[in-house]
Design a protein around this motif. Structure first.
Motif, PDB file in Angstrom:
ATOM      1  N   ASP A  21      38.016  35.892  42.548  1.00  0.00           N
ATOM      2  CA  ASP A  21      36.587  36.263  42.599  1.00  0.00           C
ATOM      3  C   ASP A  21      36.349  37.580  43.330  1.00  0.00           C
ATOM      4  O   ASP A  21      35.209  37.928  43.666  1.00  0.00           O
ATOM      5  N   GLY A  22      37.435  38.328  43.598  1.00  0.00           N
ATOM      6  CA  GLY A  22      37.298  39.632  44.248  1.00  0.00           C
ATOM      7  C   GLY A  22      37.246  39.597  45.758  1.00  0.00           C
ATOM      8  O   GLY A  22      37.262  40.642  46.395  1.00  0.00           O
ATOM      9  N   SER A  23      37.213  38.413  46.358  1.00  0.00           N
ATOM     10  CA  SER A  23      37.086  38.338  47.814  1.00  0.00           C
ATOM     11  C   SER A  23      38.409  38.573  48.531  1.00  0.00           C
ATOM     12  O   SER A  23      38.435  38.814  49.741  1.00  0.00           O
ATOM     13  N   ILE A  24      39.522  38.508  47.790  1.00  0.00           N
ATOM     14  CA  ILE A  24      40.858  38.650  48.384  1.00  0.00           C
ATOM     15  C   ILE A  24      41.823  39.052  47.282  1.00  0.00           C
ATOM     16  O   ILE A  24      41.576  38.803  46.095  1.00  0.00           O
ATOM     17  N   ILE A  25      42.928  39.672  47.654  1.00  0.00           N
ATOM     18  CA  ILE A  25      43.921  40.108  46.669  1.00  0.00           C
ATOM     19  C   ILE A  25      44.578  38.914  45.961  1.00  0.00           C
ATOM     20  O   ILE A  25      44.967  38.994  44.807  1.00  0.00           O
ATOM     21  N   HIS A  26      44.659  37.771  46.661  1.00  0.00           N
ATOM     22  CA  HIS A  26      45.370  36.615  46.122  1.00  0.00           C
ATOM     23  C   HIS A  26      44.471  35.776  45.219  1.00  0.00           C
ATOM     24  O   HIS A  26      43.264  35.691  45.417  1.00  0.00           O
ATOM     25  N   ASN A  27      45.103  35.108  44.242  1.00  0.00           N
ATOM     26  CA  ASN A  27      44.404  34.169  43.364  1.00  0.00           C
ATOM     27  C   ASN A  27      44.532  32.758  43.928  1.00  0.00           C
ATOM     28  O   ASN A  27      45.451  32.465  44.697  1.00  0.00           O
ATOM     29  N   ILE A  28      43.638  31.876  43.517  1.00  0.00           N
ATOM     30  CA  ILE A  28      43.831  30.452  43.795  1.00  0.00           C
ATOM     31  C   ILE A  28      44.259  29.798  42.495  1.00  0.00           C
ATOM     32  O   ILE A  28      43.768  30.147  41.412  1.00  0.00           O
TER      33      ILE A  28
END
Length: 459
Positions: free
Chosen positions: A38-45
């Motif tokens: 969602d753009g809040s962090i480089i990592h995906n969930i």
């Protein structure tokens, strides 16, 4: 919850909801794994979907680039890449992305190609990282100046003055392009224009910033500036952002101290608050990035005069593309030699020849040099340019005449030396130049969301 918060949560078993864009989907007829960002962090969930619980046609529509909302349980992940994942209970599809036409499929894309789709490139890891760092640096700039008692001054974007004396400005007009009003000599009659005179987009907020400093003592500007240079290079933009502090009662040494402290603060802030993004950019683009950032924090900035710098370069034995002699402006290759090879630390060069610097710089007693200063960094050369300003009315007037600048248009600037003049100094930091250094990116068009350069004003 934002994915950044979910990834740091250890509230296993909690019901959660995540919304974002699908980076990848893989799996088989029994289970699907979706990487959601969602753009809040480089990592995906990772979202785990047991196919028997869902409409197969719905899951089939969830492709790379589509936008979804997922609710489910937050569970500990058995995978090495992440600590947590979501076991989906329900799935909502906001928007699809046709795999045949969506350009950001799971493969490598060149930066040149991504510039052509600047409306979509923020969804990539690279540009997500760059834009988060850009935000962090913007915030840090305002925080630094606020915490140091500076006032944020909004200087005009439309102006009648050319602060740099470069003359490469974008004209602002409402006159009819095909049939403008003309004077008797055939030139355009700007008295008929919207402002009753010729106006342009600003190249710098400095001159107006000085006016603010003559009342509020310490001010800074942070806004867009424009240069109509026809420079198609990795280091030039036609629209970029500038940070320009101006300080009453600061002399050249105070100015240098502020510049060094300010830059170290910004670099430290990036290292403390953007670590994941910096690690990603370091791994992908510039292996020496984090070492270079620490190099700035760990070293006192060497201070030398321009004359001493020229002596070092002349005696270096290096073969430069641009020859060196007293009176020439330093090129990036000269600046980088001083920083990277000679001193092995950041360098501030002062006391430049009067002939190659702007009219407003304070003249030294030798009659040949002015109290200008440039801060030089590894890899990029000059990152800050500034000076102590000339506060003496007679000297300023003489310099304006010498350079044949339009005195009538600068009457308000000259007035500040007539009424309660004071020693004062300031500098300019190109925001995108700073971001090039902090991100390790090689092209200035990749550190601004929608770059403006010759023959390009898309998006």
């Amino acid at each position: 919850m934002r994915i950044k918060e979910l990834l740091s949560s250890r509230d296993f078993g909690a019901d959660v909801e995540a919304k974002g864009w699908v980076r990848t989907k893989r799996g088989n007829k029994n289970i699907a794994f979706i990487a959601l960002n969602d753009g809040s962090i480089i990592h995906n969930i990772q979202v785990v979907i047991e196919m028997e619980k869902f409409d197969e046609e719905l899951v089939k529509k969830v492709t790379t680039g589509s936008c979804i909302a997922v609710t489910g349980k937050l569970v500990e992940s058995p995978g090495k890449e992440q600590h947590v994942e979501i076991h989906a209970g329900s799935l909502k599809l906001y928007g699809t992305a046709d795999p045949e036409t969506y350009p950001l499929q799971k493969k490598g894309h060149t930066l040149e190609f991504l510039r052509e789709i600047a409306h979509l490139r923020p969804r990539t890891n690279t540009f997500g990282a760059v834009l988060r760092i850009r935000h962090a640096m913007s915030f840090a700039i305002h925080k630094y100046f606020n915490d140091h008692g500076f006032y944020y001054l909004h200087t005009p974007i439309i102006t009648g003055s050319d602060a740099e004396g470069a003359g490469e400005m974008f004209r602002v007009t409402t006159l009819d392009a095909k049939n403008p009003p003309l004077l008797e000599d055939g030139t355009i009659d700007y008295s008929e224009d919207f402002f009753g005179r010729q106006t342009n987009l600003t190249v710098s907020g400095q001159l107006e910033g000085e006016l603010g400093a003559m009342a509020l003592s310490n001010i800074y500007t942070f806004g867009p500036t424009f240069r109509a240079e026809n420079s198609n290079t990795p280091r030039h933009l036609a629209e970029f952002w500038m940070i320009e502090p101006e300080m009453a009662f600061y002399e050249i040494n105070d100015n240098m101290n502020l510049a060094e402290d300010f830059l170290k603060y910004l670099i430290r802030y990036a290292l403390d608050n953007c670590r994941d993004d910096l690690v990603f950019l370091s791994e992908m683009y510039d292996k020496e990035l984090i070492d270079r950032l620490n190099f700035i924090i760990d070293n006192h900035f060497e201070r030398i005069t321009y004359t001493r710098g020229i002596e070092i370069l002349e005696q270096s034995g290096e073969k430069f593309e641009f020859s060196v002699s007293w009176g020439v402006d330093l090129q990036t290759e000269h600046e980088r030699y001083l920083v990277e090879k000679h001193f092995k630390k950041p360098v501030i060069v002062t006391d430049y020849p009067k002939a190659i610097k702007a009219f407003y710089m304070k003249q030294n007693d030798d009659g040949k040099t002015v109290r200008g200063m440039d801060v030089l960094f590894p890899k990029i050369g000059e990152i800050i340019g500034g000076s102590q300003r000339e506060e003496d009315l007679e000297k300023l007037n003489n310099r304006i005449k010498e350079l044949k600048l339009p005195e009538k248009e600068l009457w308000w600037y000259i007035d500040t030396r007539r009424f309660g003049s004071a020693p004062h100094s300031g500098f300019g930091l190109g925001f995108e130049r700073l971001l090039l250094f902090v991100t390790g990116m090689g092209n200035i068009r990749d550190v601004i969301p929608f770059p403006r350069f010759p023959k390009n004003a898309d998006f």
